[in-house]
Design a protein around this motif. Sequence first.
Motif, mmCIF file in Angstrom:
data_model
loop_
_atom_site.group_PDB
_atom_site.id
_atom_site.type_symbol
_atom_site.label_atom_id
_atom_site.label_comp_id
_atom_site.label_asym_id
_atom_site.label_seq_id
_atom_site.Cartn_x
_atom_site.Cartn_y
_atom_site.Cartn_z
ATOM 1 N N GLY A 155 0.827 -1.212 0.000
ATOM 2 C CA GLY A 155 0.000 0.000 0.000
ATOM 3 C C GLY A 155 0.857 1.256 0.000
ATOM 4 N N MET A 156 0.189 2.380 -0.247
ATOM 5 C CA MET A 156 0.956 3.623 -0.293
ATOM 6 C C MET A 156 0.164 4.786 0.297
ATOM 7 N N VAL A 157 0.858 5.593 1.081
ATOM 8 C CA VAL A 157 0.263 6.813 1.631
ATOM 9 C C VAL A 157 1.065 7.978 1.051
ATOM 10 N N PHE A 158 0.348 8.991 0.580
ATOM 11 C CA PHE A 158 1.023 10.033 -0.187
ATOM 12 C C PHE A 158 1.369 11.254 0.660
ATOM 13 N N GLN A 159 2.141 12.113 0.031
ATOM 14 C CA GLN A 159 2.627 13.311 0.693
ATOM 15 C C GLN A 159 1.483 14.208 1.148
ATOM 16 N N LYS A 160 0.600 14.509 0.188
ATOM 17 C CA LYS A 160 -0.539 15.352 0.520
ATOM 18 C C LYS A 160 -1.710 14.418 0.799
ATOM 19 N N PRO A 161 -2.432 14.632 1.909
ATOM 20 C CA PRO A 161 -3.593 13.761 2.138
ATOM 21 C C PRO A 161 -4.505 13.813 0.911
ATOM 22 N N ASN A 162 -4.889 12.659 0.402
ATOM 23 C CA ASN A 162 -5.716 12.660 -0.812
ATOM 24 C C ASN A 162 -6.979 11.829 -0.640
ATOM 25 N N PRO A 163 -7.832 12.219 0.323
ATOM 26 C CA PRO A 163 -9.082 11.471 0.468
ATOM 27 C C PRO A 163 -9.910 11.601 -0.805
ATOM 28 N N PHE A 164 -10.738 10.597 -1.059
ATOM 29 C CA PHE A 164 -11.639 10.670 -2.200
ATOM 30 C C PHE A 164 -12.799 11.601 -1.857
ATOM 31 N N PRO A 165 -13.391 12.222 -2.872
ATOM 32 C CA PRO A 165 -14.552 13.087 -2.600
ATOM 33 C C PRO A 165 -15.780 12.250 -2.269
ATOM 34 N N LYS A 166 -15.680 11.508 -1.188
ATOM 35 C CA LYS A 166 -16.760 10.622 -0.754
ATOM 36 C C LYS A 166 -16.866 10.735 0.761
ATOM 37 N N SER A 167 -17.789 9.971 1.320
ATOM 38 C CA SER A 167 -17.915 9.987 2.778
ATOM 39 C C SER A 167 -16.706 9.281 3.397
ATOM 40 N N ILE A 168 -16.532 9.504 4.707
ATOM 41 C CA ILE A 168 -15.444 8.857 5.428
ATOM 42 C C ILE A 168 -15.561 7.341 5.301
ATOM 43 N N TYR A 169 -16.791 6.864 5.487
ATOM 44 C CA TYR A 169 -17.049 5.426 5.395
ATOM 45 C C TYR A 169 -16.657 4.896 4.023
ATOM 46 N N ASP A 170 -17.112 5.581 2.980
ATOM 47 C CA ASP A 170 -16.849 5.102 1.619
ATOM 48 C C ASP A 170 -15.374 5.184 1.259
ATOM 49 N N ASN A 171 -14.667 6.131 1.836
ATOM 50 C CA ASN A 171 -13.231 6.209 1.606
ATOM 51 C C ASN A 171 -12.547 4.927 2.074
ATOM 52 N N VAL A 172 -12.935 4.469 3.291
ATOM 53 C CA VAL A 172 -12.294 3.279 3.840
ATOM 54 C C VAL A 172 -12.790 2.027 3.114
ATOM 55 N N ALA A 173 -14.083 2.017 2.774
ATOM 56 C CA ALA A 173 -14.660 0.813 2.150
ATOM 57 C C ALA A 173 -14.252 0.673 0.690
ATOM 58 N N TYR A 174 -13.721 1.753 0.114
ATOM 59 C CA TYR A 174 -13.410 1.753 -1.320
ATOM 60 C C TYR A 174 -12.462 0.614 -1.712
#
Lengths: 298, 304
Positions: free
Chosen positions: B132-151
């Motif tokens: 997995g990878m975590v990026f320099q700038k936080p890049n959440p998806f334009p979705k709910s918190i739940y959907d971000n994790v469930a994606y």
Amino acid sequence: MASLGSLATVPLKAKREGDKNAKSIVFVGLLWFAVLFAVLCLAVLLIDTFLDGRTRLDGNLFTRYTSEVIPETAGARAAILGSALVIVLTAAMAIPLGVAAGIYLEEFADSRRWYNRIIEVNLTNLAAVPAIVYGMLTAGVALSIGLPRRIVLCGAIALALLILPVIILTTREAIRAVPQEIRQGSLALGATPLQTVWRQTLPSAVPGIATGSILALSRALGEAAPLLLLGGLVFVNYDPNGLFSGYTVLPIQIFNWAQQSQLAFQQVASAAIMLMLVLLLIMNTLAIIIRNRYQKRW
Amino acid sequence: MTSHTYSTAKPDEAAAPDSPESGQLDATPLVEVVREARRHLPLDPMKIMECNDVDVYYGAFRAVTSVSLGFGYNEITALIGPSGCGKSTLLRSLNRMNDLIDSARVEGEVTFHGQSIYAKDVDPIEVRRRIGMVFQKPNPFPKSIYDNVAYGPRVTGMKVESMDDVVEEALTRAALWDEVKDKLKQSAFGLSGGQQQRLCIARTIAVRPEVILMDEPCSALDPIATSRIEDLMVELRQDYSIIIVTHNMQQAARVADRTAFFTALADEGTGDRTGLLVEFDLTTKIFSAPSDERTENYISGRFG
């Protein structure tokens, strides 16, 4: 330190006259005149049309067919229905094709390949091709495959071809506006490129695509030239009832009426113009609302 | 495919901080946990990933040259060095994110459990899911918190009994659950920068990777948010192998078990800067007694 001290003692310059001298005032005046001129012309046109057509902005305009003998009660029913049918069909053809092409070019096409570069260059050129050319093209193709050209389907195909480049370009713009970080975030989680397009990029680009598509369709709605060749210019006093039906559309109906010499025809033409302007205004407003409400700020 | 099989068993327990406190990080200062962990570090750990003589090119430009480096199981490895030394480039070649750049090319071998991730029959999608990878700038998806994790679980077709549980677990592990449990349906854009970054970590954890790559994960965050992420890294170290690129030497000194120092050599003709690995060792050694002069100059602030 001494030099620093002396620097600090230089007083700030006094405010100059700035925009108050004669040259500036003339220049600003010219700018104002340009704006006023444009707005005034439009206002005069609108008011004149409204005054001409106001007596005919009635139910008859919507419910009655056109007539060659009684212009006083002639209506644009066939043209309204024709326009609606043609536009819906145009949208159904142009939007899926245009969006798909835009996605391909933006997300999947290798821009180093010569054929993709040719497509890119030509897309921009196609968007500037005169509308009548699409009408001629469609008429030619229809003729060669033995399809009657004076039908709804051919009209819609010509308009779809006309707005296709615009929709492709709009789609590409909208997709390009989605930050790269979103795609990377999705791919880094093990999503495939197709899933990434389908679940992230495209949903984020929908407002932009919708705005551009509506504007393109409103252009198609007001377009008469290509349809002149494709059967719009006939006397139609029946509802279009399918893809292969004869038809007319609002701009052509207006053109038709405006050619007549009787005053009553001029009046109904003005009324129909008002109707078309209102329709265009509604579509453009819708486009702006979608853009403002759903546009994402990253 | 090689005959290598993936073992789900934890590697050598001695390599992990197995103190009774390790489960309750909040009560133990980060420093203590790390110090305790470092005491147990083997000299030559089991490697989850290895680079063998890796070069990364962008077109004709060589961004990184001949890097050989191993990343230990359940360890935090930091990649440090001045700007333009190719740390991020190397990191992105570890889960094939570089594939997305048309001109990028990797030579040499990058292995994951001994299997080359650039082998022809390896699916890059699978590589990215497991690394997995975590990026320099936080890049959440334009979705709910739940959907971000469930994606992630959704797109990878993970078989889960209850998505709610997966989301809760991931958010809990990312130390975000308590802050967001009442607003799971709200947009992730409403969170603070630090929260967004922890959400991105939760999102990454949710697909159950084995390695987490972090590309300067704190550079866009304030010191408090940074310290929370660092705590989190140390906690996650128990279950994941972490490779972090950082500009912040203190950060490497605080959290990393091992540190690799890179520098950039400028080509005299073209001026192109190519990154190379100078020194790789235990963090304690790199920061107290580096064996290369360039490392010493860098960590003592004399250049970079």
